[in-house]
Design a protein around this motif. Structure first.
Motif, PDB file in Angstrom:
ATOM      1  N   ILE A 181       0.838  -1.201   0.000  1.00 47.26           N
ATOM      2  CA  ILE A 181       0.000   0.000   0.000  1.00 47.26           C
ATOM      3  C   ILE A 181       0.874   1.253   0.000  1.00 47.26           C
ATOM      4  O   ILE A 181       1.820   1.362   0.773  1.00 47.26           O
ATOM      5  N   TYR A 182       0.521   2.176  -0.870  1.00 47.11           N
ATOM      6  CA  TYR A 182       1.124   3.508  -0.787  1.00 47.11           C
ATOM      7  C   TYR A 182      -0.007   4.495  -0.559  1.00 47.11           C
ATOM      8  O   TYR A 182      -0.992   4.510  -1.284  1.00 47.11           O
ATOM      9  N   GLN A 183       0.157   5.302   0.460  1.00 48.53           N
ATOM     10  CA  GLN A 183      -0.811   6.358   0.712  1.00 48.53           C
ATOM     11  C   GLN A 183      -0.062   7.508   1.364  1.00 48.53           C
ATOM     12  O   GLN A 183       0.680   7.286   2.326  1.00 48.53           O
ATOM     13  N   SER A 184      -0.208   8.698   0.824  1.00 48.86           N
ATOM     14  CA  SER A 184       0.478   9.849   1.407  1.00 48.86           C
ATOM     15  C   SER A 184       0.027  10.009   2.854  1.00 48.86           C
ATOM     16  O   SER A 184      -0.978   9.436   3.276  1.00 48.86           O
ATOM     17  N   GLN A 185       0.749  10.777   3.607  1.00 50.52           N
ATOM     18  CA  GLN A 185       0.516  10.885   5.042  1.00 50.52           C
ATOM     19  C   GLN A 185      -0.962  11.087   5.377  1.00 50.52           C
ATOM     20  O   GLN A 185      -1.606  11.998   4.883  1.00 50.52           O
ATOM     21  N   ASN A 186      -1.462  10.187   6.217  1.00 48.17           N
ATOM     22  CA  ASN A 186      -2.865  10.275   6.615  1.00 48.17           C
ATOM     23  C   ASN A 186      -3.083  11.468   7.534  1.00 48.17           C
ATOM     24  O   ASN A 186      -2.359  11.645   8.514  1.00 48.17           O
ATOM     25  N   LYS A 187      -4.082  12.267   7.200  1.00 46.53           N
ATOM     26  CA  LYS A 187      -4.355  13.462   7.994  1.00 46.53           C
ATOM     27  C   LYS A 187      -5.751  13.414   8.613  1.00 46.53           C
ATOM     28  O   LYS A 187      -5.950  13.832   9.742  1.00 46.53           O
ATOM     29  N   SER A 218     -12.187  15.453   9.563  1.00 44.97           N
ATOM     30  CA  SER A 218     -11.602  15.982  10.790  1.00 44.97           C
ATOM     31  C   SER A 218     -10.192  15.423  10.975  1.00 44.97           C
ATOM     32  O   SER A 218      -9.912  14.267  10.650  1.00 44.97           O
ATOM     33  N   THR A 219      -9.300  16.240  11.522  1.00 37.94           N
ATOM     34  CA  THR A 219      -7.931  15.807  11.810  1.00 37.94           C
ATOM     35  C   THR A 219      -7.726  15.587  13.311  1.00 37.94           C
ATOM     36  O   THR A 219      -6.594  15.441  13.768  1.00 37.94           O
ATOM     37  N   GLU A 220      -8.810  15.544  14.059  1.00 40.51           N
ATOM     38  CA  GLU A 220      -8.712  15.351  15.510  1.00 40.51           C
ATOM     39  C   GLU A 220      -8.121  13.973  15.820  1.00 40.51           C
ATOM     40  O   GLU A 220      -8.690  12.940  15.427  1.00 40.51           O
ATOM     41  N   SER A 221      -7.017  13.939  16.518  1.00 37.37           N
ATOM     42  CA  SER A 221      -6.303  12.677  16.766  1.00 37.37           C
ATOM     43  C   SER A 221      -7.102  11.708  17.634  1.00 37.37           C
ATOM     44  O   SER A 221      -6.932  10.489  17.525  1.00 37.37           O
TER      45      SER A 221
END
Length: 326
Positions: free
Chosen positions: A190-196, A254-257
């Motif tokens: 799998i390649y996926q740019s940084q998950n945000k 949402s980018t809420e961790s």
């Protein structure tokens, strides 16, 4: 015969024919993959190590230099073989894995599927070991080696796992070995740019699960996601509700961790913060929904497995036409 009745029966016939064609195609594909016939010979290093003698140790070191680090003298390894805890581990593993035939067949089938979808794949040496119940690293792969820590697969209720949370120990059983091995290969392909965003994470794990659909089709949906059948049934029955919850609360982008702990990471249940829902729900429902989105995308688009794994989360979502079960 009424026109409505006629059309209903015609539609039913079309559905049956399409299903039959689909099954025939699936059977043809599986027969083609089986003919690849990657010959797997699982090396039982755990047994070799448990039964070695001081005189035989140098020869074992020579055969498995990556398992017996030169940083430690022979006396260290001999002491480990005789250690009481190690002897218990060896005995428990030997008792649970008296025969490895079924697992070997599953691993061979996994490698056949990997070779079909990724022609550049070369089957590695598969080596079993013990790891002091290091369940977080129960499968390790490189380009040439796959290591399986069998003391992390002794059965969900084994006494060695009494201090491990139940939602974790549920996966520590023989039937999950091939699923876990497939998951490690999924991470590699799998390649996926940084998950945000939450959606990024959902699609990433959706890719992992769809990868398992393709390479371990002999496993059930519940086994691929690591749910009990009851948990999977809950996810299916409440799919529309979960999706509506994500959309109405604007969680997808949402980018809420904290959302990862609530809906993505391993947990005993998902956290909606709603009485009567949380306790009954399985954990990782964000992964489950991501799986359904990727499945919808693959059903709507003529894309190879290999290409899908490197397609952006945004493209997959926008072109999935995903609609939850009602």
């Amino acid at each position: 015969m009424s026109f409505k009745f006629y059309m209903k029966n015609l539609l039913l016939c079309i559905i049956i024919c399409l299903f039959a064609i689909s099954c025939k195609e699936a059977n043809r594909l599986e027969a083609e993959i089986a003919n690849i016939n990657t010959d797997v010979n699982i090396e039982r290093f755990d047994l070799l190590f448990a039964n070695t003698t001081p005189e035989e140790l140098p020869k074992l070191r020579e055969a498995y230099p990556f398992m017996l680090s030169e940083k430690y003298k022979d006396s260290f390894w001999i002491a480990k073989i005789k250690d009481t805890l190690q002897v218990e581990l060896f005995n428990a593993v030997e008792n649970e894995f008296k025969s490895f035939d079924e697992t070997e067949i599953e691993v061979e089938s996994l490698f056949n599927h990997l070779k079909y979808y990724f022609p550049e794949f070369n089957p590695p040496r598969v080596i079993t070991t013990t790891s002091n119940v290091d369940y977080r690293n129960r499968v390790i792969i490189t380009d040439t080696i796959a290591i399986l820590a069998l003391d992390a697969y002794l059965g969900s209720d084994h006494e060695f796992y009494s201090s491990i949370p139940r939602y974790v120990s549920e996966h520590l059983k023989k039937g999950q070995i091939t699923v876990d091995l497939a998951e490690e290969y999924a991470k590699k392909y799998i390649y996926q740019s940084q998950n945000k965003t939450l959606l990024d994470e959902m699609i990433y794990f959706g890719k992992q699960l769809y990868f398992k659909d393709a390479v371990v089709p002999f496993k059930t949906n519940a086994e691929r996601i690591g749910y009990s059948q009851e948990q999977l049934d809950w996810a299916i029955a409440n799919e529309s509700y979960v999706w509506r919850y994500f959309v109405e609360r604007e969680l997808l982008f949402s980018t809420e961790s904290k959302l990862l702990g609530r809906f993505i990471n391993p947990a005993p249940f998902s956290k909606f913060y709603l009485e009567g829902i949380d306790a009954n729900s399985p954990g990782r429902l964000g992964q489950y929904i991501g799986w359904q989105i990727v499945r919808a995308y693959m059903a709507q688009n003529e894309v190879s497995l290999k290409d899908m794994l490197i397609t952006s989360a945004e493209d997959i979502f926008n072109n999935s036409k995903f609609k939850p079960r009602k």
